[in-house]
Design a protein around this motif. Structure first.
Motif, PDB file in Angstrom:
ATOM      1  N   MET A  48       0.853  -1.280   0.106  1.00 55.04           N
ATOM      2  CA  MET A  48      -0.096  -0.086  -0.104  1.00 55.04           C
ATOM      3  C   MET A  48       0.886   1.302  -0.085  1.00 55.04           C
ATOM      4  N   PRO A  49       1.921   1.382   0.817  1.00 58.74           N
ATOM      5  CA  PRO A  49       2.703   2.585   0.818  1.00 58.74           C
ATOM      6  C   PRO A  49       3.400   2.837  -0.679  1.00 58.74           C
ATOM      7  N   ASP A  50       3.631   1.797  -1.376  1.00 62.07           N
ATOM      8  CA  ASP A  50       4.245   2.122  -2.382  1.00 62.07           C
ATOM      9  C   ASP A  50       3.174   2.656  -3.508  1.00 62.07           C
ATOM     10  N   VAL A  51       1.971   2.489  -3.628  1.00 61.62           N
ATOM     11  CA  VAL A  51       0.862   2.851  -4.384  1.00 61.62           C
ATOM     12  C   VAL A  51       0.658   4.417  -3.806  1.00 61.62           C
ATOM     13  N   ILE A  52       0.475   4.329  -2.468  1.00 60.78           N
ATOM     14  CA  ILE A  52       0.149   5.939  -2.085  1.00 60.78           C
ATOM     15  C   ILE A  52       1.390   6.957  -2.548  1.00 60.78           C
ATOM     16  N   ASP A  53       2.543   6.364  -2.483  1.00 62.25           N
ATOM     17  CA  ASP A  53       3.558   7.372  -2.791  1.00 62.25           C
ATOM     18  C   ASP A  53       3.457   7.630  -4.205  1.00 62.25           C
ATOM     19  N   GLN A  54       3.072   6.717  -5.157  1.00 56.07           N
ATOM     20  CA  GLN A  54       2.730   7.170  -6.643  1.00 56.07           C
ATOM     21  C   GLN A  54       1.907   7.947  -6.825  1.00 56.07           C
ATOM     22  N   LEU A  55       0.749   7.988  -5.940  1.00 59.09           N
ATOM     23  CA  LEU A  55      -0.631   8.751  -6.046  1.00 59.09           C
ATOM     24  C   LEU A  55       0.006  10.330  -5.507  1.00 59.09           C
ATOM     25  N   HIS A  56       0.756  10.357  -4.558  1.00 57.10           N
ATOM     26  CA  HIS A  56       1.255  11.718  -3.980  1.00 57.10           C
ATOM     27  C   HIS A  56       1.788  12.406  -5.172  1.00 57.10           C
ATOM     28  N   GLU A  57       2.418  11.818  -6.001  1.00 52.49           N
ATOM     29  CA  GLU A  57       3.434  12.714  -7.113  1.00 52.49           C
ATOM     30  C   GLU A  57       2.128  13.081  -8.142  1.00 52.49           C
ATOM     31  N   MET A  58       1.126  12.770  -8.112  1.00 58.02           N
ATOM     32  CA  MET A  58       0.228  13.269  -8.938  1.00 58.02           C
ATOM     33  C   MET A  58      -0.764  14.357  -8.587  1.00 58.02           C
ATOM     34  N   SER A  59      -1.099  15.463  -9.530  1.00 60.30           N
ATOM     35  CA  SER A  59      -2.095  16.507  -9.250  1.00 60.30           C
ATOM     36  C   SER A  59      -3.490  16.035  -9.118  1.00 60.30           C
ATOM     37  N   ASP A  60      -4.192  16.748  -8.534  1.00 59.37           N
ATOM     38  CA  ASP A  60      -5.708  16.527  -8.520  1.00 59.37           C
ATOM     39  C   ASP A  60      -6.244  15.971  -9.714  1.00 59.37           C
ATOM     40  N   GLU A  61      -5.899  16.558 -10.654  1.00 60.10           N
ATOM     41  CA  GLU A  61      -6.452  16.439 -11.997  1.00 60.10           C
ATOM     42  C   GLU A  61      -6.181  14.977 -12.604  1.00 60.10           C
ATOM     43  N   LYS A  62      -4.861  15.038 -12.343  1.00 58.21           N
ATOM     44  CA  LYS A  62      -3.992  13.532 -12.761  1.00 58.21           C
ATOM     45  C   LYS A  62      -4.984  12.481 -11.993  1.00 58.21           C
ATOM     46  N   ILE A  63      -4.957  12.479 -10.754  1.00 62.55           N
ATOM     47  CA  ILE A  63      -5.642  11.634  -9.709  1.00 62.55           C
ATOM     48  C   ILE A  63      -7.041  11.325 -10.356  1.00 62.55           C
ATOM     49  N   ARG A  64      -7.736  12.431 -10.650  1.00 64.62           N
ATOM     50  CA  ARG A  64      -9.349  12.246 -11.231  1.00 64.62           C
ATOM     51  C   ARG A  64      -9.189  11.286 -12.456  1.00 64.62           C
ATOM     52  N   THR A  65      -8.261  11.649 -13.229  1.00 67.40           N
ATOM     53  CA  THR A  65      -8.308  10.795 -14.367  1.00 67.40           C
ATOM     54  C   THR A  65      -7.790   9.429 -14.304  1.00 67.40           C
ATOM     55  N   PHE A  66      -6.969   9.241 -13.308  1.00 63.27           N
ATOM     56  CA  PHE A  66      -6.701   7.843 -12.937  1.00 63.27           C
ATOM     57  C   PHE A  66      -7.703   6.937 -12.319  1.00 63.27           C
ATOM     58  N   VAL A  67      -8.584   7.811 -11.470  1.00 58.33           N
ATOM     59  CA  VAL A  67      -9.655   7.144 -11.005  1.00 58.33           C
ATOM     60  C   VAL A  67     -10.666   6.705 -12.018  1.00 58.33           C
ATOM     61  N   GLU A  68     -10.789   7.720 -12.991  1.00 58.46           N
ATOM     62  CA  GLU A  68     -11.964   7.348 -14.157  1.00 58.46           C
ATOM     63  C   GLU A  68     -11.370   6.151 -14.936  1.00 58.46           C
ATOM     64  N   SER A  69     -10.081   5.789 -14.807  1.00 65.45           N
ATOM     65  CA  SER A  69      -9.886   4.715 -15.821  1.00 65.45           C
ATOM     66  C   SER A  69      -9.806   3.503 -15.076  1.00 65.45           C
ATOM     67  N   LEU A  70     -10.252   3.359 -13.738  1.00 62.99           N
ATOM     68  CA  LEU A  70     -10.587   2.123 -12.744  1.00 62.99           C
ATOM     69  C   LEU A  70     -11.925   1.702 -13.256  1.00 62.99           C
ATOM     70  N   PRO A  71     -12.010   0.143 -13.301  1.00 58.42           N
ATOM     71  CA  PRO A  71     -13.342  -0.560 -13.623  1.00 58.42           C
ATOM     72  C   PRO A  71     -14.569   0.218 -12.820  1.00 58.42           C
ATOM     73  N   ALA A  72     -15.550   0.286 -13.372  1.00 59.64           N
ATOM     74  CA  ALA A  72     -16.762   0.957 -12.889  1.00 59.64           C
ATOM     75  C   ALA A  72     -17.130   0.116 -11.206  1.00 59.64           C
ATOM     76  N   GLU A  73     -16.896  -1.156 -11.046  1.00 56.98           N
ATOM     77  CA  GLU A  73     -17.350  -1.895  -9.944  1.00 56.98           C
ATOM     78  C   GLU A  73     -16.049  -1.485  -8.785  1.00 56.98           C
ATOM     79  N   THR A  74     -15.024  -1.034  -9.261  1.00 57.39           N
ATOM     80  CA  THR A  74     -13.951  -0.731  -8.270  1.00 57.39           C
ATOM     81  C   THR A  74     -14.027   0.753  -7.687  1.00 57.39           C
TER      82      THR A  74
END
Length: 388
Positions: A48-74
């Motif tokens: 988990m810390p590895d993934v969280i560190d990757q997300l910390h490097e992203m802007s809010d807009e980039k994070i929203r784009t990343f979340v949108e790419s996840l499967p709907a059920e997730t």
């Protein structure tokens, strides 16, 4: 889905433990945050810390784009309104959902299942002697060395998983209804009958992690008319088609089920194959359950019974759809799942057939139309009326 540059070794370790311990991806929330030592919880705590560190490097807009790419059920529980920043709690939730999605995507590979190689067997790595107990179809000969449960087979310090195609819908928990009856019949008749069953060689569970699981479900083993069972003239093809629109499609989209009786040299042979709808495929495969039985009519003895799945390639399945079991196109592969030989009780035979084909109402419709009407008639009519 966007893939983060996380160490593949950790993902593979988590995937392997989930499969060995029969933990489905959407059940990972039971292991994070970690409350007690457990192989899956330990890996998640490290990953988990590895993934969280990757997300910390992203802007809010980039994070929203990343979340949108996840499967709907997730992603359905992730709230990312544009006027909110992504705090640590939200990043942790996104990281966890990403891991779930990643494991879900790779948890089952039908290509690997169909092309399984015993040289890579996780079971044989620990217990090489098991190779001597496998028949030519890869079925495990069950004897006093094994203890069968409906969720797995105990051998020494581990549990063997049943084959993936002995699971409900091929992706869920084991077909407890069929396996429970298979086991009970083994306990009652193993002195006169031999029992064999297919196991999953891609995973193996240490016995301390085995949890006996039960499901409740409504399914019925139909009675059987024995009057003409030994009549050699009573042969031929019978086809039952699924009535549409169908309330049964939720358990698997099937087109029809074919039943074939034949007779030769004193042996009456019975075959059943369910035909999946052309929309119901797994990876590049269509997977149809299949049963084969033999009865010695002179001795009035059901001497053989086996079950399998027939695998058809995507680009050749139309040939099977357009033919019948009497002259059907050859399957790409047939994977045997169980086998009984000896003096098989007819009532248990029918019960096992019904439970092996769990979710296929056409089995009951063939064996006992009156029971089918009594059980499902009103439900079918109400369902069709609700659709207008």
């Amino acid at each position: 889905m966007e893939i983060l540059p996380i160490k593949r070794k950790k993902i593979d370790a988590l995937l392997k433990q989930c499969r060995h311990l029969n933990i489905f991806p959407f059940h990972l929330e039971q292991y994070y945050p970690k409350t007690e030592p457990h192989p899956v919880a330990d890996i998640l705590e490290d990953l988990m810390p590895d993934v969280i560190d990757q997300l910390h490097e992203m802007s809010d807009e980039k994070i929203r784009t990343f979340v949108e790419s996840l499967p709907a059920e997730t992603k359905y529980l992730i709230d990312l309104r544009t006027n909110e920043s992504t705090d640590d709690t939200k990043l942790e939730r996104i990281a966890f959902k990403y891991i779930v999605a990643l494991i879900q995507r790779e948890y089952i590979s039908f290509k690997k299942i169909v092309s399984a190689d015993l040289n890579e067997s996780e079971v044989l790595k620990i217990y090489p002697e098991i190779a001597e107990l496998l028949d030519k179809d890869g079925l495990l000969n069950i004897d006093q060395r094994f203890q069968m449960f409906d969720g797995g087979i105990k051998y020494k310090h581990h549990f063997f998983h049943y084959h993936q195609f002995l699971r409900r819908g091929y992706v869920s928990n084991p077909n407890f209804d069929f396996l429970g009856r298979f086991i009970r019949y083994y306990l009652e008749s193993n002195k006169t009958n031999t029992f064999r069953v297919a196991i999953d060689h891609t995973r193996i569970m240490p016995k301390e992690f085995f949890a006996h699981m039960f499901e409740r479900g409504g399914w019925f083993g139909p009675p059987f008319n024995r009057e003409k069972l030994d009549d050699p003239r009573e042969i031929g093809l019978f086809v039952v088609e699924r009535r549409r629109p169908s309330l049964f499609d939720a358990d698997g989209k099937l087109d029809r089920t074919e039943f074939l009786w034949s007779f030769r040299n004193g042996i009456k042979t019975f075959q059943i194959e369910e035909i999946s709808n052309s929309e119901y495929f797994h990876d590049p495969y269509y997977i149809n359950r299949f049963v084969h039985s033999e009865r010695d009519t002179a001795d009035q003895n059901l001497r053989h019974f086996d079950g399998a799945v027939k695998i058809y390639l995507n680009n050749h399945y139309e040939d099977r759809i357009s033919s019948r079991i009497t002259d059907s196109a050859r399957s790409f592969k047939k994977i045997k799942l169980f086998r009984l030989d000896g003096e098989i009780n007819l009532d248990r035979w029918i019960d096992l057939i019904a439970m092996f084909f769990r979710g296929n109402e056409m089995i009951i419709e063939y064996f006992d139309p009156d029971l089918f009407e009594e059980t499902f008639g009103n439900k079918i009519r109400q369902y069709q009326e609700s659709l207008g």
